[in-house]
Design a protein around this motif. Structure first.
Motif, mmCIF file in Angstrom:
data_model
loop_
_atom_site.group_PDB
_atom_site.id
_atom_site.type_symbol
_atom_site.label_atom_id
_atom_site.label_comp_id
_atom_site.label_asym_id
_atom_site.label_seq_id
_atom_site.Cartn_x
_atom_site.Cartn_y
_atom_site.Cartn_z
ATOM 1 N N THR A 181 -29.642 45.305 79.571
ATOM 2 C CA THR A 181 -28.572 44.434 79.893
ATOM 3 C C THR A 181 -29.084 43.038 80.523
ATOM 4 O O THR A 181 -30.213 42.891 81.114
ATOM 5 C CB THR A 181 -27.769 44.981 80.994
ATOM 6 N N ASN A 182 -28.479 41.623 79.744
ATOM 7 C CA ASN A 182 -28.868 40.576 80.248
ATOM 8 C C ASN A 182 -30.255 40.088 79.547
ATOM 9 O O ASN A 182 -30.239 39.126 78.818
ATOM 10 C CB ASN A 182 -28.943 40.390 81.851
ATOM 11 N N HIS A 183 -31.296 40.574 79.925
ATOM 12 C CA HIS A 183 -32.564 40.123 79.449
ATOM 13 C C HIS A 183 -33.511 41.506 79.383
ATOM 14 O O HIS A 183 -33.515 42.513 80.239
ATOM 15 C CB HIS A 183 -33.274 39.421 80.445
ATOM 16 N N ASN A 184 -34.275 41.464 78.147
ATOM 17 C CA ASN A 184 -35.244 42.350 77.746
ATOM 18 C C ASN A 184 -36.477 42.194 78.905
ATOM 19 O O ASN A 184 -37.174 43.103 79.490
ATOM 20 C CB ASN A 184 -35.653 42.614 76.462
ATOM 21 N N ALA A 185 -36.772 41.013 78.997
ATOM 22 C CA ALA A 185 -37.890 40.705 79.890
ATOM 23 C C ALA A 185 -37.437 39.213 80.574
ATOM 24 O O ALA A 185 -36.866 38.497 79.952
ATOM 25 C CB ALA A 185 -39.389 40.390 79.116
ATOM 26 N N TYR A 186 -37.830 39.087 81.837
ATOM 27 C CA TYR A 186 -37.527 38.048 82.646
ATOM 28 C C TYR A 186 -38.578 37.724 83.514
ATOM 29 O O TYR A 186 -39.228 38.618 84.495
ATOM 30 C CB TYR A 186 -36.219 38.162 83.563
#
Length: 266
Positions: A146-151
């Protein structure tokens, strides 16, 4: 003298499940250096983390399946640790989370399908936050989170690749015109200025489909045409391409491979 502690299952994560006895506790909570945790399914800490390291160094987390927790693997104020061959999936928040944690190495991990029913901007496959610097990440898979795979929160000191290979992101949309398994364009990591210069086209550890030269997950006449171009020398052929194009298994790329691909074509 530094004392080492290893907690390891005898039969692997599929056969050794450690479940939270209290939903408000972490399953594994480590606050000492030189601790190794390996080979467990770690689950059901639905208000805490499956594996939680706080203010530690020189620890290893390997070959664990961390699932159905509030957070999968969390490192707080912890440096010089190694995470290798772990799966962090179906956790309510981040699969892997680093806060103020630097100089860690993450290799061959998969963070997938981490989610929450409500919108929460911090839900990611992996989240590097609050002065988590000089970490090295490669050959990891970040899939359908959800939202980002990586941040990576506002830092450029983390390395998201080696000199030849980076990580796999299911939201990467680049092409692979060289058919070498590496994307032709870099992948910008959300949150700051970090970049993966060698994003993978396939999840690490998953073999590409034999005969699928254009990497669209199906065998078509277009793949046969590409093989013919390779056979006559108009397209390059490195070992990775050979492994996909040599359908006949004779160690070379020829018109026979193109014919076999046409016969397989959908």
């Amino acid at each position: 003298m530094n004392k080492h502690l290893t907690i390891r299952s005898e039969n692997g994560s599929a056969n050794c499940i450690v479940s939270a006895s209290n939903l408000n506790d972490h399953v594994f909570e480590v606050t000492r250096d030189y601790v190794n945790i390996s080979g467990f399914t770690v689950e059901n800490a639905t208000k805490r983390a499956g594996i939680y390291f706080h203010t530690v160094e020189h620890c290893n987390i390997s070959y664990n399946n961390v699932t159905n927790n509030d957070g999968g693997i969390r490192l707080y104020y912890s440096s010089n640790n190694t995470l290798i061959n772990n799966i962090a999936s179906n956790n309510y928040h981040d699969g892997i989370y680093l806060k103020s944690s630097s100089n860690n190495t993450l290799i061959n991990n998969t963070a997938s399908n981490n989610y929450y029913d409500d919108i929460c901007s911090s839900i990611c496959g992996i989240y590097l936050y609050d002065s988590s610097n000089n970490n090295h990440l490669y050959r990891n898979n970040f899939i359908n989170n959800t939202n980002h795979n990586a941040y990576d929160y506002d830092t450029i000191t983390n390395q998201w690749n080696t000199s030849t290979v980076g990580n796999y992101y299911s939201d990467y949309t680049g092409s692979d015109n060289k058919s070498d398994g590496i994307g032709d364009t870099l992948h910008q990591i959300p949150g700051g200025s970090s970049i993966d210069y060698f994003p993978l086209m396939h999840p690490w550890g998953k073999s590409p489909l034999k005969g699928d030269l254009d990497d669209d997950s199906q065998i078509t006449s277009k793949d046969a045409a590409i093989v013919l171009q390779i056979a006559v020398g108009n397209c390059p052929c490195n070992p990775q391409i050979l492994a996909i194009a040599d359908v006949s298994g004779d160690g070379r790329v020829s018109s026979l491979d193109a014919l076999m691909i046409l016969q397989m074509a959908t």
